[in-house]
Design an enzyme around this catalytic site. Sequence first.
Site, mmCIF file in Angstrom:
data_model
loop_
_atom_site.group_PDB
_atom_site.id
_atom_site.type_symbol
_atom_site.label_atom_id
_atom_site.label_comp_id
_atom_site.label_asym_id
_atom_site.label_seq_id
_atom_site.Cartn_x
_atom_site.Cartn_y
_atom_site.Cartn_z
ATOM 1 N N TYR A 1 -5.867 8.312 -16.992
ATOM 2 C CA TYR A 1 -5.423 8.978 -15.759
ATOM 3 C C TYR A 1 -6.454 9.992 -15.258
ATOM 4 C CZ TYR A 1 -0.577 7.384 -15.286
ATOM 5 O OH TYR A 1 0.552 6.646 -15.062
ATOM 6 N N ASP B 1 1.222 -3.997 -26.942
ATOM 7 C CA ASP B 1 1.856 -5.242 -26.479
ATOM 8 C C ASP B 1 3.072 -5.565 -27.349
ATOM 9 O OD1 ASP B 1 0.083 -5.650 -28.584
ATOM 10 O OD2 ASP B 1 -0.709 -7.558 -27.843
ATOM 11 N N ASP C 1 9.214 3.624 -18.808
ATOM 12 C CA ASP C 1 10.019 2.905 -17.810
ATOM 13 C C ASP C 1 10.838 1.808 -18.494
ATOM 14 O OD1 ASP C 1 8.961 4.359 -15.655
ATOM 15 O OD2 ASP C 1 8.832 2.568 -14.387
ATOM 16 N N LYS D 1 -3.830 0.510 -29.028
ATOM 17 C CA LYS D 1 -4.402 -0.839 -28.902
ATOM 18 C C LYS D 1 -5.685 -0.850 -29.729
ATOM 19 C CE LYS D 1 -4.495 -5.010 -27.123
ATOM 20 N NZ LYS D 1 -3.522 -6.060 -27.512
ATOM 21 N N ASP E 1 3.413 5.828 -19.876
ATOM 22 C CA ASP E 1 3.962 5.632 -18.533
ATOM 23 C C ASP E 1 4.727 4.313 -18.493
ATOM 24 O OD1 ASP E 1 4.304 5.965 -15.704
ATOM 25 O OD2 ASP E 1 2.720 4.486 -15.425
HETATM 26 C C1 IPM Z 1 5.713 8.948 -13.893
HETATM 27 C C2 IPM Z 1 5.190 8.373 -12.604
HETATM 28 C C3 IPM Z 1 3.854 9.019 -12.270
HETATM 29 C C4 IPM Z 1 2.875 8.682 -13.381
HETATM 30 C C5 IPM Z 1 3.276 8.626 -10.898
HETATM 31 C C6 IPM Z 1 4.253 8.895 -9.776
HETATM 32 C C7 IPM Z 1 1.965 9.304 -10.635
HETATM 33 O O1 IPM Z 1 5.089 6.991 -12.696
HETATM 34 O O2 IPM Z 1 5.936 10.171 -13.943
HETATM 35 O O3 IPM Z 1 5.918 8.196 -14.840
HETATM 36 O O4 IPM Z 1 2.250 7.618 -13.377
HETATM 37 O O5 IPM Z 1 2.730 9.511 -14.292
HETATM 38 MG MG MG Z 2 5.903 6.170 -14.497
#
Ligand code: IPM
Ligand code: MG
Length: 357
Positions: A142, A224, A252, A192, A248
């Site tokens: 990042y 993975d 999710d 990884k 990240d």
């Molecule tokens: C998160 C989001 C952010 C990230 C984006 C909006 C920049 O996806 O907080 O997980 O990638 O960190």
């Molecule tokens: Mg995110």
Amino acid sequence: MEFNICVLPGDGIGPEIISQAEKVIKRVSEKFSHNILLEHALIGGCAIDKHGVPLPNETITKCKQSDAVLLGAVGGPKWDKVDHDIRPEKGLLGIRKELGLFANLRPAMVYDELRESSCLRQDIVEKGIDLIVIRELTGGIYFGTPKGIETKDGERVGYNTMMYREFEIRRIVKLAFEVARGRKKRLCSVDKANVLDVSRLWREVVEDEAKNYPDVELTHMYVDNAAMQLVLNPSQFDVVVTSNLFGDILSDEASIITGSIGMLPSASIGEGGPGLYEPIHGSAPDIAGQDRANPLATILSVAMMFRYSLGLEIEAKRIEDGVNEVLRQGYRTPDIYTPGKDMVSCSQMGDLVVSLI
Ligand code: IPM
Ligand code: MG
């Protein structure tokens, strides 16, 4: 006690969910006689509209002067065409970096009441899902340089750098071991290392740090495989520690197997200084302004704020109990609705939680 909270509603559903969270903060301060001052500031698209940048200096100053920061969400199609360097997301990345928030804690647990909302088979969910992803937040690909898009030999090339300094790995790993110690004492480090050099270093540092935590059971997993194991057998996980990008993605995934991304809070913390609390979901522009969003992830983020930044565990627990009770009574926003339950709006959900605190 007296506290200053900097509130950053942001864009999309941000302002709606933050309003509910503020009601909860006010209720808790009344109940427990705290004096909590809420100060608002701009971040993301709304800051671009007003000041031309996603993270105005005034916002940084207000955040730094606060005891904790509460954030809604940033971004939306309105700002899709703005210059890459001032995208709304840059505001979020910028404030994480400015406040030195290197650790992002994303707990994912399945509420008994919401089991049927999970996209996984019930026999998998029944084994229980209660894990926390600890994501490194201020390093890795990042922020690594060099990065960019340039023309080489008549063709465009895009690149980023995934880079970690040893101290960055060590501090997040230490924190993860400490968190594991306070839970079921199982830590899984995700990398990884079969391909990436940066992951080889990551793994070496984890192994080294593990010597200080003989009571914690450590495993390593390639990213993975971890993505697969999360849907195949999520109950095997307790604490997962990983780099910025992998975290990240995996967080999710971890959120949706619990039922709804609208339920999951997060805490970002650093060394001293204010922490930042936000739901893990985004600004959901498709439902913004309709009073349909689920405010529970933000309300649960407030609970984490009371716990980690204000040191008020009883208050934190009271908020979490309120959320549990609302679900037990059968109230659901559209994202977690199943037939037979009571569908409520974002603001009704906020009021219900408040009434139960
Ligand atoms: C998160 C989001 C952010 C990230 C984006 C909006 C920049 O996806 O907080 O997980 O990638 O960190
Ligand atoms: Mg995110």
